[in-house]
Design a protein around this motif. Structure first.
Motif, PDB file in Angstrom:
ATOM      1  N   ASP A 120       0.694  -1.588  -0.206  1.00 33.63           N
ATOM      2  CA  ASP A 120       0.309  -0.003  -0.166  1.00 33.63           C
ATOM      3  C   ASP A 120       0.946   1.009   0.074  1.00 33.63           C
ATOM      4  N   THR A 121       1.806   1.195  -1.024  1.00 37.25           N
ATOM      5  CA  THR A 121       2.045   2.400  -1.252  1.00 37.25           C
ATOM      6  C   THR A 121       2.379   2.872  -2.594  1.00 37.25           C
ATOM      7  N   ILE A 122       2.353   4.155  -2.895  1.00 39.49           N
ATOM      8  CA  ILE A 122       2.522   4.667  -4.129  1.00 39.49           C
ATOM      9  C   ILE A 122       3.082   4.074  -4.967  1.00 39.49           C
ATOM     10  N   PHE A 123       4.579   3.662  -5.235  1.00 43.08           N
ATOM     11  CA  PHE A 123       5.731   2.845  -5.479  1.00 43.08           C
ATOM     12  C   PHE A 123       5.108   1.906  -6.351  1.00 43.08           C
ATOM     13  N   THR A 124       4.305   0.991  -4.821  1.00 42.74           N
ATOM     14  CA  THR A 124       3.752  -0.160  -5.420  1.00 42.74           C
ATOM     15  C   THR A 124       2.855  -0.089  -6.212  1.00 42.74           C
ATOM     16  N   LEU A 125       1.729   0.319  -5.832  1.00 48.17           N
ATOM     17  CA  LEU A 125       0.779   0.572  -5.865  1.00 48.17           C
ATOM     18  C   LEU A 125       0.933   1.077  -8.038  1.00 48.17           C
ATOM     19  N   THR A 126       1.835   2.114  -8.079  1.00 50.86           N
ATOM     20  CA  THR A 126       1.791   2.383  -9.967  1.00 50.86           C
ATOM     21  C   THR A 126       2.171   0.802  -9.980  1.00 50.86           C
ATOM     22  N   PRO A 140      -5.377   1.680 -10.512  1.00 49.75           N
ATOM     23  CA  PRO A 140      -5.326   3.469 -10.650  1.00 49.75           C
ATOM     24  C   PRO A 140      -6.352   4.387 -10.102  1.00 49.75           C
ATOM     25  N   MET A 141      -7.465   4.431  -9.199  1.00 50.10           N
ATOM     26  CA  MET A 141      -8.066   4.749  -8.338  1.00 50.10           C
ATOM     27  C   MET A 141      -7.488   4.865  -6.751  1.00 50.10           C
ATOM     28  N   MET A 142      -6.638   3.727  -6.630  1.00 53.82           N
ATOM     29  CA  MET A 142      -6.332   3.477  -5.586  1.00 53.82           C
ATOM     30  C   MET A 142      -4.488   4.387  -5.518  1.00 53.82           C
ATOM     31  N   VAL A 143      -3.639   4.900  -6.566  1.00 58.69           N
ATOM     32  CA  VAL A 143      -3.253   5.169  -7.173  1.00 58.69           C
ATOM     33  C   VAL A 143      -3.156   6.652  -6.213  1.00 58.69           C
ATOM     34  N   ILE A 144      -4.364   7.365  -7.239  1.00 60.38           N
ATOM     35  CA  ILE A 144      -4.701   8.824  -6.834  1.00 60.38           C
ATOM     36  C   ILE A 144      -5.813   9.558  -5.791  1.00 60.38           C
ATOM     37  N   ASN A 145      -5.759   8.376  -5.008  1.00 68.79           N
ATOM     38  CA  ASN A 145      -6.395   8.451  -3.646  1.00 68.79           C
ATOM     39  C   ASN A 145      -5.041   8.736  -2.602  1.00 68.79           C
ATOM     40  N   LYS A 146      -4.242   7.812  -3.107  1.00 69.48           N
ATOM     41  CA  LYS A 146      -2.710   7.508  -2.264  1.00 69.48           C
ATOM     42  C   LYS A 146      -2.212   9.381  -2.456  1.00 69.48           C
ATOM     43  N   ILE A 147      -1.846   9.908  -3.308  1.00 71.17           N
ATOM     44  CA  ILE A 147      -1.844  10.531  -4.229  1.00 71.17           C
ATOM     45  C   ILE A 147      -1.928  12.100  -3.652  1.00 71.17           C
ATOM     46  N   ARG A 182      -0.868  14.810  -0.350  1.00 70.49           N
ATOM     47  CA  ARG A 182      -0.712  15.741  -0.674  1.00 70.49           C
ATOM     48  C   ARG A 182      -1.404  17.168   0.226  1.00 70.49           C
ATOM     49  N   CYS A 183      -2.532  16.243   0.688  1.00 68.48           N
ATOM     50  CA  CYS A 183      -3.391  17.385   0.892  1.00 68.48           C
ATOM     51  C   CYS A 183      -3.351  16.990   2.970  1.00 68.48           C
ATOM     52  N   ASN A 184      -2.982  15.963   2.805  1.00 63.14           N
ATOM     53  CA  ASN A 184      -2.655  15.489   4.791  1.00 63.14           C
ATOM     54  C   ASN A 184      -1.027  14.970   4.962  1.00 63.14           C
ATOM     55  N   LYS A 185      -0.187  15.856   4.329  1.00 62.05           N
ATOM     56  CA  LYS A 185       0.978  14.958   4.709  1.00 62.05           C
ATOM     57  C   LYS A 185       0.931  14.946   5.759  1.00 62.05           C
ATOM     58  N   GLU A 186       0.742  15.852   7.393  1.00 59.85           N
ATOM     59  CA  GLU A 186       1.237  15.079   8.535  1.00 59.85           C
ATOM     60  C   GLU A 186       0.860  13.734   8.683  1.00 59.85           C
TER      61      GLU A 186
END
Length: 549
Positions: A8-14, A90-97, A101-105
Motif C-alpha cells: 500500500d505505497t504509491i510506488f507499489t500501486l503504480t 489507478p483509483m487507489m493510486v490517485i487516492n494515495k497521492i 498531498r492534502c494531509n502530509k502530517e
C-alpha cells in the motif's frame, strides 16, 4: 498485485497498475487471434490424434462462428475481473497521492491498514458505531436502512441492515464461486451437447436391462424398437432441465448460507448459542484449522452439490418422461403397487391423530395426559403388528429423504446431515464452525468500536507531553479501581521471574482476604515498584506521588 495492495505505497500501486494494464492489453491481443479450445491446431491434432473430437464438434456446431462466440462467453469472467482490477488500482493510486498531498502530517504517522480500519470504525455512521447504537433497540425501533438496495429488496426476503457488513473474505469467496459455477455451466452445455446421442444409447441399454424383468417379452420387443428409433430430444429436454435445476438449487443454497452467516454472527455477538455450539477453549486448534479450510471446502462442496443435483435431476426427469411417453403399462404397474400402500399409510396417520385427540388426550389436545389408559394399552398391543410393517416402509423413506436432503443441502456448510450430536464428524461443518468463531472474535463490533476509540484518543494526544502525564495518571487510577487488570499489562507479562512471583501472590488466598486498607496499600506498593523500575517516577518523590492516589 496482491503484494502491492498489501504494501500500500504509491510506488507499489503504480507498478501493479502498469503490470495490470500491460497484461490486459496482451490478453486482448491474444484473443484477437481467435484461439479456440474446441478446434485443435495442426500440432495438437497430430499429438493427440483428436479426429473424433473434430468430427463431433463440426457435425454439431458447423464451421461457422458458433464456437468462437461460445469461447467469448466463457472468457467473460476473466475480462470482468481484469477490467475491475485495471480500474480499481489507478483509483487507489490517485487516492494515495491525494492523501499524501492534502494531509502530509497524517501520512507521516504511517498508519497501518489495521489502524486505518479502526479510524473508520470510530466514524458516526460506521457499521460498528451503528451496531453499538442499536444494541438495546428492538427491530421496530431500529432506524431503517439508508441503502438503495434495501428499498428494492422486500424485508420478507432479506432485511438489509446498516449495522452489519460481511468481511472482504466472504465477498471474494462468493465472487470466485459464482465465476466457477458460470464456467462449469457453459462448459457442461457446450461440451456435452454433441455427446447426447451417446448418452441416449447408454441410458437405453440401462433401461432395457432394468425393464426386462418387469415387462413381458411381447411388450418389451416393440419398446426396444421405439427406443432405438427415438430422437435425441428425449435426452436433450431432461439435460437442460437438469442443468438449470442444479444451477438454481445451488445458487439458492449458497445465498441462504449467506443469510445464515449473518444470523449466526449476530447471535454470537449477543451471546446466543442456540444454533452454533458454544466456543470451547480446548478446541481452539480445531477452530483454527477449520477456518483455514473454509474457502476451499465451501467451493468444493458447492461444485460437488451442483454435479450431484444435475445427475439426480437428469435421471428423475428422464425417468418420468419415459414413463409418460412410452411405458404406460409400467407406469400403471407402479401406480397399482404404490397407491394402496400410500393410502393405507395416510389412513393410519389420520386415524392415530383422531384417536389421540378425541379419545386419549384430556380436553381434546389441551393437556398432555392420557384419559383412557386401559383402552390405550389395548390399542398399543394391536397397533404394534401393523406399525412393524409400516416402520419397515418408513425406514426406506428415511433413507430416501436423507439421500435427497444431503444432495440438495450439499452446498450448505452450516447444515450437517449427521445431526447435532455427530456434527464434529462432518469436515464441512467444522470448517464453517471455525470460520464463524474466528469471525466473531476478530470482527466483534463492540470490541472494534471500543478499541477504535482508545486508538484515536492515543494517536491524537501522543504529541502533547502534558497529555501523556495525564494519561499515565488515569492509567494508575484505573489499575487501583480494577486490580485484576494489573497482571494483564504488557510490562508485567514480559517479566519472567517477577511475573511468576506476582501471579503466585495474586492467586494466594491470603492476598484475597486482605482488608480494604491493606489491599489498597499492597496495590500502591506494587504500582510504586513498577513505576520506579520503568522510570516513570523517581525514587525520591515516589512516596509522595503514590500517597496522593
Amino acid at each position: 498485485m496482491l503484494a502491492a495492495v498489501y504494501i500500500d505505497t504509491i510506488f507499489t500501486l503504480t507498478c501493479a497498475t502498469i503490470y495490470t494494464w500491460l497484461y490486459f492489453i496482451i490478453t486482448v491481443l491474444h484473443q484477437g487471434y481467435c484461439p479456440n479450445s474446441y478446434y485443435p491446431t495442426e500440432s495438437d491434432y497430430q499429438a493427440t490424434n483428436s479426429s473424433f473430437d473434430i468430427i463431433k464438434y463440426l457435425s454439431y456446431y458447423g464451421t461457422g462462428s458458433n464456437l468462437i462466440a461460445i469461447q467469448l462467453c466463457i472468457d467473460i469472467p476473466r475480462y470482468l475481473c481484469l477490467a475491475y482490477v485495471s480500474i480499481r488500482l489507478p483509483m487507489m493510486v490517485i487516492n494515495k497521492i491525494r492523501q499524501y498531498r492534502c494531509n502530509k502530517e497524517r501520512y507521516e504517522l504511517k498508519h497501518t491498514q489495521e489502524e486505518q480500519a479502526f479510524f473508520i470504525a470510530v466514524q458516526p455512521y460506521s457499521v460498528e458505531t451503528l451496531y453499538v447504537r442499536n444494541l438495546f433497540r428492538s427491530a421496530n425501533i431500529r432506524s431503517p436502512s439508508r441503502s438503495f438496495i434495501a428499498r428494492l429488496v422486500p424485508k420478507s426476503i432479506y432485511e438489509w441492515r446498516d449495522d452489519f457488513r460481511f468481511s472482504s473474505r466472504i465477498f471474494c469467496i462468493y465472487a470466485a464461486l459464482f465465476l466457477v459455477l458460470f464456467v462449469i455451466t457453459i462448459k457442461l452445455i457446450v461440451e456435452e451437447l454433441p455427446n447426447l446421442p451417446y448418452w441416449q444409447i447408454m441410458i437405453e441399454r440401462l433401461t432395457d436391462f432394468i425393464y426386462v424383468n418387469s415387462i413381458d417379452s411381447q411388450a418389451n420387443a416393440p419398446q426396444n424398437q421405439i427406443s432405438s428409433t427415438s430422437s435425441v430430444s428425449t435426452v436433450k429436454v431432461p439435460f437442460f432441465i437438469a442443468v438449470f435445476t442444479a444451477l438454481i438449487i445451488t445458487v439458492v443454497q449458497i445465498v441462504v448460507l449467506l443469510t445464515s452467516i449473518r444470523r449466526h454472527l449476530l447471535q454470537i455477538f449477543r451471546g446466543n448459542y442456540t444454533e452454533i455450539p458454544k466456543r470451547n477453549n480446548l478446541k481452539n486448534l480445531l477452530y483454527a484449522t477449520g477456518n483455514l479450510h473454509f474457502a476451499g471446502f465451501f467451493i468444493g462442496y458447492a461444485v460437488w452439490g451442483y454435479i450431484l443435483c444435475f445427475i439426480l435431476a437428469f435421471f428423475i426427469s428422464y425417468f418420468f418422461g419415459k414413463l409418460i411417453e412410452n411405458n404406460e403399462k409400467l407406469f400403471q404397474q407402479i401406480l397399482t403397487e404404490s397407491i394402496p400402500v400410500s393410502l393405507l399409510s395416510i389412513f393410519k396417520v389420520y386415524l392415530n391423530l383422531f384417536v389421540a385427540k378425541y379419545i386419549f388426550l384430556q380436553q381434546r389436545n389441551q393437556i398432555l395426559a392420557i384419559n383412557n389408559h386401559r383402552v390405550s394399552m389395548i390399542l398399543l398391543y394391536f397397533n404394534f403388528f401393523l406399525d412393524a410393517f409400516l416402520g419397515l416402509a418408513a425406514s426406506f423413506t428415511r433413507i430416501t429423504n436423507s439421500f435427497l436432503t444431503t444432495i440438495i443441502y450439499m452446498a450448505r456448510l452450516d447444515y450437517s446431515p449427521l445431526g447435532r450430536q455427530l456434527d464434529y464428524g462432518d469436515a464441512g461443518f467444522l470448517a464453517y464452525l471455525g470460520f464463524i468463531q474466528m469471525e466473531a472474535i476478530h470482527r466483534n463490533p463492540i470490541m472494534l468500536a471500543f478499541v477504535s476509540i482508545l486508538l484515536v484518543h492515543q494517536r491524537t494526544k501522543q504529541s502533547n507531553r502534558s497529555s501523556k502525564i495525564r494519561q499515565k495518571w488515569r492509567l494508575a487510577l484505573l489499575l487501583i479501581h480494577n486490580p485484576s487488570l494489573i497482571i494483564m499489562r504488557k510490562a508485567i507479562l514480559a517479566r519472567k521471574e517477577g511475573n511468576l512471583a506476582f501471579l503466585h501472590m495474586m492467586k494466594t488466598s491470603e492476598f484475597e482476604h486482605l482488608t480494604n486498607i491493606n489491599f489498597e496499600n499492597a496495590l500502591k506498593a506494587i504500582l510504586r515498584r513498577e513505576y520506579v523500575v520503568h522510570k516513570h517516577i523517581s525514587l525520591n518523590n515516589s512516596d509522595t506521588i503514590v500517597s496522593r492516589l
